[in-house]
Design an enzyme around this catalytic site. Sequence first.
Site, mmCIF file in Angstrom:
data_model
loop_
_atom_site.group_PDB
_atom_site.id
_atom_site.type_symbol
_atom_site.label_atom_id
_atom_site.label_comp_id
_atom_site.label_asym_id
_atom_site.label_seq_id
_atom_site.Cartn_x
_atom_site.Cartn_y
_atom_site.Cartn_z
ATOM 1 N N CYS A 108 22.978 23.866 47.760
ATOM 2 C CA CYS A 108 22.647 24.665 48.940
ATOM 3 C C CYS A 108 23.603 24.290 50.073
ATOM 4 C CB CYS A 108 21.222 24.383 49.362
ATOM 5 S SG CYS A 108 20.983 22.637 49.696
ATOM 6 N N ASP A 114 57.542 63.640 36.325
ATOM 7 C CA ASP A 114 57.728 64.147 37.674
ATOM 8 C C ASP A 114 59.226 64.022 37.962
ATOM 9 O OD1 ASP A 114 57.002 64.898 40.340
ATOM 10 O OD2 ASP A 114 57.423 62.821 40.891
ATOM 11 N N ASP A 157 51.296 62.019 42.889
ATOM 12 C CA ASP A 157 51.003 62.392 41.512
ATOM 13 C C ASP A 157 49.643 61.860 41.048
ATOM 14 O OD1 ASP A 157 53.537 63.541 41.277
ATOM 15 O OD2 ASP A 157 54.423 61.592 40.855
ATOM 16 N N CYS A 193 23.658 20.681 51.027
ATOM 17 C CA CYS A 193 24.508 19.795 50.223
ATOM 18 C C CYS A 193 25.921 19.772 50.795
ATOM 19 C CB CYS A 193 24.585 20.274 48.777
ATOM 20 S SG CYS A 193 23.007 20.411 47.972
ATOM 21 N N ASP A 238 55.343 58.733 40.410
ATOM 22 C CA ASP A 238 55.496 57.543 41.236
ATOM 23 C C ASP A 238 54.177 57.085 41.860
ATOM 24 O OD1 ASP A 238 55.172 59.481 43.086
ATOM 25 O OD2 ASP A 238 57.246 59.487 43.782
#
Lengths: 742, 121
Positions: free
Chosen positions: A16, A431, A634, A19, A630
């Site tokens: 916790c 493309d 696209d 600690c 790219d």
Amino acid sequence: MNQSRPIHLAVDGLRCAGCVNTVETALRALPGVTAASVNFADRSAMVSGTVEPAALIAAVAKAGYQAREAIDETDDGGQQAAAEQAHYRTLLHKSWFALGVAALALAVGFPAMLGGTMPHWLMQWGSPALALLTLAVMLYSGPQFFVGAWKSLRNHNATMDTLIAVGLGAAWGYSVAVTSAPQWFPAGTAEPFWDVIAVVTGLVVLGQALEMRARGRTSEAVKRLIGLKPKTARVVRDGQEIDVALAEVHVDDILRVRPGEKIAVDGVIIDGHSSIDESMLTGEPMPLEKTVGDEVAGGTINKSGSFLFRATRVGRDTALSRIVDMVKQAQGAKPAIGRLADVIAAYFVPTVLIIAVVAFVVWFDFGPAPRLNFAMVAAVAVLVIACPCALGLATPMSVMVGVGKAAEHGILIRNGDALQQAGKLTAVVLDKTGTVTQGRPAVTAVVTVPGWEENAVLKLAASLETGSEHPLAEAVIDAARSRALELAPAEGFQAVAGHGVHGSVEGRHVRLGNYKFMQDHGIDCEALQARAEQLAQQAETPMFLAVDGKFAGIVAVADPVKPDSQAAIDKLKSLGLKVVMLTGDNTATANAVAAGVGIAEVFAEVLPQDKDRKVAELMARGEIVGMVGDGINDAPALARADVGFAIGTGTDVAIESADITLMSGSLHGVANAIAISRATVRNIKQNLFGAFIYNSLGIPIAAGLLYPLFGMLLNPMIAGAAMAMSSVTVVSNAGRLRWFRP
Amino acid sequence: MSELIVTIAGILAIMLIARWFWFSAPQATRAESRQPIDILVQDGAYLPAAIEVPAGQAVTLRFTRRDATPCAEKVLFGDLGVSADLPLGKPQTVSLGPLPAGTHEFTCQMGMYRGRLIASP
């Protein structure tokens, strides 16, 4: 320790936030500690000061927790390799012990096998001694089978351990019974299996050792990538250059890199220039010239000059770290082809257990004498020959090597399905801009109608384009600047996707775009129509400029084809793929570019929003389509395609955007990815086929199916040897992929 | 007579195998509200192998692998598309995000080590 450096501790037992305080207080209380902070999330502590790690660990222990020095990420591979090496050696020792006992057991039984008689003392003490020795074999060489089988049994799971443990356990129990109370068994059935127990244990453990050795080599690619990270970096602090651990480099730190050194993290050059070898990330063999303003990537090598750069990404955010993560992730993924094997693997072991029971019952009920002995031989042989490992390993091993191989060539495969699909592609859509061409267009001509000056047209076009992010805009602005034209601010700028831009410059309404854009607004471009067509046929894109509704001239822009596009397209065609080009550019320019690189099918004048529809059209025609773009405008088409390839250049690549990312800008990556995918899928098929055939022939033979025909029953020792070799074979076959050259 | 006994014993053994491995499942351990949930990979099994978690809430698991066999080196959450390397002896956190209701299996790369996350609404 004289030098002050942070010590990184891994802390166990933190439960916790309380600690965290306890541990921090304990650490800060130590003399020499200047700062200590505990991170609850990753259970670690970072301590600065002049104090030994051992003292820190002791302080944490005193506070009631356990700590150890955390190993730097770059050392992970080494630590792991050492642990694996130790395990490998242990397996070998275990195997030698079992095989030694096996040799003894075989030697004891040898005279009887040849029809001779055993000395009295051997008859009296041989079996009890072997009972103890084989028990020792099971306890030293094979306890993992029994513990594993028990743990999985409790979880309603069955693994290879279950089969081996049941086989060995039954053989040993039976052997002890026939040795201690032979009178309870029918004459001729009281044959112990000491040799079988020792041989099977020895060979299966040896098989595991060999498999481990072979597996280590399948993940070499990732280890090599991790190994690219330098351990230290030279940071400029307070005007001084100091070497610090990689973990201590922060964003915005200024780093110095000298010739021949590795670049520590990602960043931007702020002083100096150099040529940089990025082949380890991009697969691109030629070093790249970089200067002020250019990005550099961690793990790449500075070849010639010395330069300063500002860190922009460190630690897990660097391109290299993200690549390692992605490759690791993809190596764990399974393509659809392997899922059937998964389903079978889940049912496999219990089914084999059932087959062993059936074999036992059938041999006992219907077999020839000595029935009990035959029944035991058949059942044990079935248990030890069945190899779920070969089945389970078939796919992941090949995927691991295939994905790693691709990474070596600068190809990042996102998941198993992409790996499998890439090999099945029938068409590839490219493309144009940035994929087939360099994506860095330049103005090649300015043509005007009478009454207009070239520079005046270019100035208006460039002034308007200052507001645009289109790649062609940059070319126009650069051209104007190179002619030292002074640009005016544009007002009311508007971009019409796929058509052009318009706005006001110096009080005049300016419109710049394609022919359709002019037509749509009733602007007559007839005066230069022939010239525009001529330009387009030379693969130059004509942009029409109108001022106050009147046509003024053309600015022609060309984007040179990448030097290796033609060769890559030829390679794609030789792989049997249909190559299609897709572009928003006008038909004449697109055709000219396509013809130059040998592409027959072109979709030109496609608006960005229609790109994915074109891909869908191709898919509807029954093609399995790969889209290469790219990754910016696209994106929808990349997502629509069966496999989306994002083509990046080096470090600024959009790693997250596609199924497959090509780190280098070359189209060769697409062909290589497809070739690697095909080789991997072929390898998976070989492995699966081998594993299925092995199990579906081996198990019936072990069960004694050949006995009625040929009087042949498989010795469980042979079954054990076959089982040990089957997974080694699968892993070794996957390892062959390492030598594949796309 | 002995044939009959062996046959009946065989049938019972088959029924037992089928029932134990196919028609019953391990008791789910309800996850504590505290995360990460620790899972030990040891001796060919995930311990615990069945964990109940609330659906729709992010789940973080922390695997500690004490099993040196290479089979255990990866954990896969097939339906969630997540996988992670499990270094030997070093805790490895796996974040899964909010889980849809239902059973999500996690396995080793070969599907031999099996565990289940049961996300209940």
